[in-house]
Design a protein around this motif. Structure first.
Motif, short mmCIF file in Angstrom:
data_model
loop_
_atom_site.label_atom_id
_atom_site.label_comp_id
_atom_site.label_asym_id
_atom_site.label_seq_id
_atom_site.Cartn_x
_atom_site.Cartn_y
_atom_site.Cartn_z
N TYR A 279 0.85 -1.19 0.00
CA TYR A 279 0.00 0.00 0.00
C TYR A 279 0.89 1.25 0.00
CZ TYR A 279 -3.92 3.04 0.71
OH TYR A 279 -4.86 4.02 0.52
N GLY A 280 0.63 2.15 -0.93
CA GLY A 280 1.41 3.38 -1.02
C GLY A 280 2.76 3.23 -1.71
N VAL A 281 2.97 2.11 -2.40
CA VAL A 281 4.28 1.85 -3.02
C VAL A 281 4.64 2.89 -4.08
CG1 VAL A 281 3.44 0.21 -4.78
CG2 VAL A 281 5.79 0.05 -3.93
N PHE A 282 3.66 3.37 -4.85
CA PHE A 282 3.98 4.34 -5.90
C PHE A 282 4.36 5.67 -5.26
CE2 PHE A 282 1.29 1.22 -7.94
CZ PHE A 282 2.00 0.96 -9.10
N GLY A 283 5.55 6.15 -5.59
CA GLY A 283 6.07 7.38 -5.01
C GLY A 283 6.89 7.14 -3.75
N GLN A 284 7.02 5.89 -3.35
CA GLN A 284 7.77 5.55 -2.14
C GLN A 284 9.23 5.22 -2.49
OE1 GLN A 284 7.28 1.64 0.10
NE2 GLN A 284 6.08 3.05 1.35
N GLN A 285 10.13 5.67 -1.66
CA GLN A 285 11.55 5.34 -1.82
C GLN A 285 11.71 3.83 -1.71
OE1 GLN A 285 14.08 7.55 -2.41
NE2 GLN A 285 15.54 5.88 -2.51
N ALA A 286 12.46 3.22 -2.61
CA ALA A 286 12.72 1.78 -2.55
C ALA A 286 13.40 1.44 -1.23
CB ALA A 286 13.60 1.36 -3.72
N GLY A 287 12.98 0.35 -0.63
CA GLY A 287 13.60 -0.10 0.61
C GLY A 287 13.23 0.70 1.84
N ALA A 288 12.09 1.41 1.80
CA ALA A 288 11.77 2.31 2.90
C ALA A 288 10.44 2.02 3.60
CB ALA A 288 11.76 3.75 2.38
N HIS A 289 9.76 0.94 3.26
CA HIS A 289 8.48 0.65 3.93
C HIS A 289 8.75 0.31 5.40
CE1 HIS A 289 4.31 -0.50 4.34
NE2 HIS A 289 4.72 -1.60 4.97
N ALA A 290 8.10 1.03 6.28
CA ALA A 290 8.32 0.87 7.73
C ALA A 290 8.08 -0.56 8.19
CB ALA A 290 7.41 1.82 8.49
N TRP B 143 9.73 4.23 -6.38
CA TRP B 143 8.90 3.35 -7.20
C TRP B 143 7.89 4.14 -8.02
CZ3 TRP B 143 10.45 -1.28 -8.06
CH2 TRP B 143 11.13 -2.01 -7.09
N ASP B 144 7.86 3.85 -9.31
CA ASP B 144 6.85 4.36 -10.23
C ASP B 144 6.49 3.21 -11.17
OD1 ASP B 144 8.93 4.22 -12.14
OD2 ASP B 144 9.22 6.37 -12.19
N GLY B 145 5.57 3.45 -12.07
CA GLY B 145 5.13 2.40 -12.98
C GLY B 145 6.26 1.83 -13.81
N GLU B 146 7.17 2.68 -14.27
CA GLU B 146 8.27 2.22 -15.12
C GLU B 146 9.24 1.33 -14.34
OE1 GLU B 146 7.37 5.57 -14.94
OE2 GLU B 146 6.14 5.39 -16.74
N ARG B 147 9.60 1.77 -13.14
CA ARG B 147 10.51 0.96 -12.31
C ARG B 147 9.86 -0.36 -11.93
NH1 ARG B 147 15.95 2.59 -11.41
NH2 ARG B 147 15.91 4.82 -11.54
N LEU B 148 8.59 -0.31 -11.58
CA LEU B 148 7.89 -1.54 -11.22
C LEU B 148 7.81 -2.50 -12.40
CD1 LEU B 148 6.64 -2.87 -8.79
CD2 LEU B 148 4.46 -1.82 -9.41
N ASP B 149 7.61 -1.97 -13.59
CA ASP B 149 7.59 -2.81 -14.79
C ASP B 149 8.94 -3.51 -14.98
OD1 ASP B 149 6.33 -3.73 -17.32
OD2 ASP B 149 7.93 -2.52 -18.22
N GLU B 150 10.02 -2.77 -14.84
CA GLU B 150 11.36 -3.37 -14.97
C GLU B 150 11.59 -4.43 -13.89
OE1 GLU B 150 14.46 -0.37 -15.11
OE2 GLU B 150 13.08 1.00 -16.10
N TRP B 151 11.20 -4.11 -12.67
CA TRP B 151 11.36 -5.02 -11.53
C TRP B 151 10.58 -6.31 -11.76
CZ3 TRP B 151 13.87 -5.96 -7.11
CH2 TRP B 151 13.25 -6.71 -6.11
N THR C 79 -3.62 0.16 -4.14
CA THR C 79 -2.63 0.65 -3.16
C THR C 79 -2.71 2.15 -2.92
OG1 THR C 79 -0.88 0.94 -4.82
CG2 THR C 79 -1.03 -1.22 -3.74
N GLY C 80 -3.81 2.78 -3.30
CA GLY C 80 -4.00 4.18 -2.98
C GLY C 80 -3.21 5.16 -3.83
N TYR C 81 -2.87 4.75 -5.06
CA TYR C 81 -2.10 5.63 -5.95
C TYR C 81 -2.85 6.93 -6.22
CZ TYR C 81 -0.05 7.37 -10.30
OH TYR C 81 0.52 8.16 -11.26
N ALA C 82 -2.14 8.03 -6.12
CA ALA C 82 -2.65 9.33 -6.50
C ALA C 82 -1.67 9.95 -7.49
CB ALA C 82 -2.81 10.23 -5.28
N PRO C 83 -2.12 10.26 -8.70
CA PRO C 83 -1.20 10.85 -9.67
C PRO C 83 -0.57 12.13 -9.12
CG PRO C 83 -3.32 10.37 -10.69
CD PRO C 83 -3.47 10.16 -9.21
N PRO C 84 0.68 12.40 -9.51
CA PRO C 84 1.33 13.63 -9.06
C PRO C 84 0.54 14.85 -9.49
CG PRO C 84 2.89 12.18 -10.19
CD PRO C 84 1.53 11.59 -10.37
#
Length: 106
Positions: free
Chosen positions: A30-41, A56-64, A99-104
């Motif tokens: 939840y909240g992964v889009f716009g979140q720093q990688a490796g930072a979920h509490a 994390w954004d759509g492009e990075r997630l696609d590559e991952w 996951t509650g994505y809100a466009p920038p």
């Protein structure tokens, strides 16, 4: 949306997507889009993920999702990936809804 939900079924054994959901083998997404990688509490990330240095954004997630093992070596992710581009697109769209994505704001 239905295909994205079906594809995400492969991920549910390790990840939750609800707000406040638990971490499992993998972090809650939840909240992964716009979140720093490796930072979920509360999740014990690998050093590679903690030092990844991207958001994390759509492009990075696609590559991952295409091949997590080669995208960022040294992570704990054992999932082989989703080779089909349509399946990746659909699961990313599903995740944006779930996951509650809100466009920038521009």
């Amino acid at each position: 949306m239905d295909n994205g939900r079906r594809v995400f079924a492969r991920c549910r054994s390790c990840h939750t997507v609800t707000e406040g959901g638990p971490n499992m083998t993998g972090p809650n997404l939840y909240g992964v889009f716009g979140q720093q990688a490796g930072a979920h509490a509360g999740f014990n990330y690998s050093t590679a993920m903690k030092e990844a240095g991207f958001v994390w954004d759509g492009e990075r997630l696609d590559e991952w999702l295409e091949n997590p093992r080669t995208f960022l070596k040294g992570t704990k992710m054992s999932f082989a990936g989703i080779p089909d581009a349509t399946d990746r697109r659909d699961v990313i769209a599903f995740l944006k809804v779930e996951t509650g994505y809100a466009p920038p704001q521009s």
